[in-house]
Design a protein around this motif. Structure first.
Motif, PDB file in Angstrom:
ATOM      1  N   UNK A   1     -11.769   1.179  -9.274  1.00 47.18           N
ATOM      2  CA  UNK A   1     -10.622   1.860  -8.689  1.00 47.18           C
ATOM      3  C   UNK A   1      -9.337   1.115  -9.040  1.00 47.18           C
ATOM      4  N   UNK A   2      -8.235   1.853  -9.072  1.00 44.64           N
ATOM      5  CA  UNK A   2      -6.921   1.231  -9.256  1.00 44.64           C
ATOM      6  C   UNK A   2      -6.454   0.678  -7.916  1.00 44.64           C
ATOM      7  N   UNK A   3      -5.993  -0.570  -7.909  1.00 44.86           N
ATOM      8  CA  UNK A   3      -5.379  -1.117  -6.690  1.00 44.86           C
ATOM      9  C   UNK A   3      -4.025  -1.738  -7.030  1.00 44.86           C
ATOM     10  N   UNK A   4      -3.098  -1.564  -6.105  1.00 44.22           N
ATOM     11  CA  UNK A   4      -1.798  -2.216  -6.225  1.00 44.22           C
ATOM     12  C   UNK A   4      -1.683  -3.378  -5.265  1.00 44.22           C
ATOM     13  N   UNK A   5      -2.715  -3.586  -4.471  1.00 45.98           N
ATOM     14  CA  UNK A   5      -2.649  -4.598  -3.409  1.00 45.98           C
ATOM     15  C   UNK A   5      -3.316  -5.909  -3.805  1.00 45.98           C
ATOM     16  N   UNK A   6      -3.660  -6.037  -5.078  1.00 46.50           N
ATOM     17  CA  UNK A   6      -4.300  -7.277  -5.529  1.00 46.50           C
ATOM     18  C   UNK A   6      -3.355  -8.462  -5.306  1.00 46.50           C
TER      19      UNK A   6
END
Ligand SMILES: Cc1cc2nc3c(=O)[nH]c(=O)nc-3n(C[C@H](O)[C@H](O)[C@H](O)COP(=O)(O)O)c2cc1C
Length: 135
Positions: A1-6
């Motif tokens: 999945x794509x995450x921006x919260x890494x």
């Protein structure tokens, strides 16, 4: 999945993490997995970002992969990657903080920019334009 919260969490021990929505299928897989890998996309990889944030088909069939240290593969051409062992999972509101212990990581030798999600669009970061801060 794509995450921006890494995000980075700790240096000693080396820990990173991300926040996963409770309804995410990836989260349900990670919860029972021993490992996961994070690939940091560069600013030419917007199609990969879209593929991993859209309808879940066989997303991995749509991208070139590079084998990692464990079964979770890395995305070819990424700016960098982190092979992680699942360390801790914490419930936070309607999300879960997934903490990974970093087993291996590297960054691309080629200096390229990261893919940025800002105001609803995928865009590039221009490091030649400084902010007005003191840093
Ligand atoms: C730029 C961007 C950042 C995202 N960040 C997150 C995130 O941090 N956590 C999350 O749960 N979903 C995030 N999403 C949404 C998921 O990628 C999306 O819901 C995906 O379909 C989940 O797939 P899954 O259900 O197969 O896990 C983000 C999407 C985009 C486009």
């Amino acid at each position: 999945m794509t995450v921006g919260t890494f995000t980075s969490i700790s240096l000693e021990p080396p820990l990173v993490g991300f926040f996963a929505d409770s309804g995410s299928m990836t989260f349900h897989r990670v919860r029972t997995a021993e490992h996961f890998t994070v690939s940091v996309l560069d600013d030419t990889q917007d199609e990969v970002c879209r593929a991993f944030s859209g309808e879940a088909g066989d997303r991995f069939a749509e991208v070139s992969l590079v084998p990692g240290r464990h079964p979770a593969p890395r995305i070819a051409g990424a700016l960098g990657w982190f092979d992680c062992a699942v360390d801790t999972i914490v419930n936070v509101g309607d999300h879960h903080l997934v903490v990974g212990r970093v087993l291996a990581f590297d960054v691309s030798a080629v200096p390229r920019g990261p893919l940025v999600f800002f105001r609803g669009i995928l865009c590039q970061l221009d490091p030649t334009v400084p902010s007005r801060g003191i840093w």
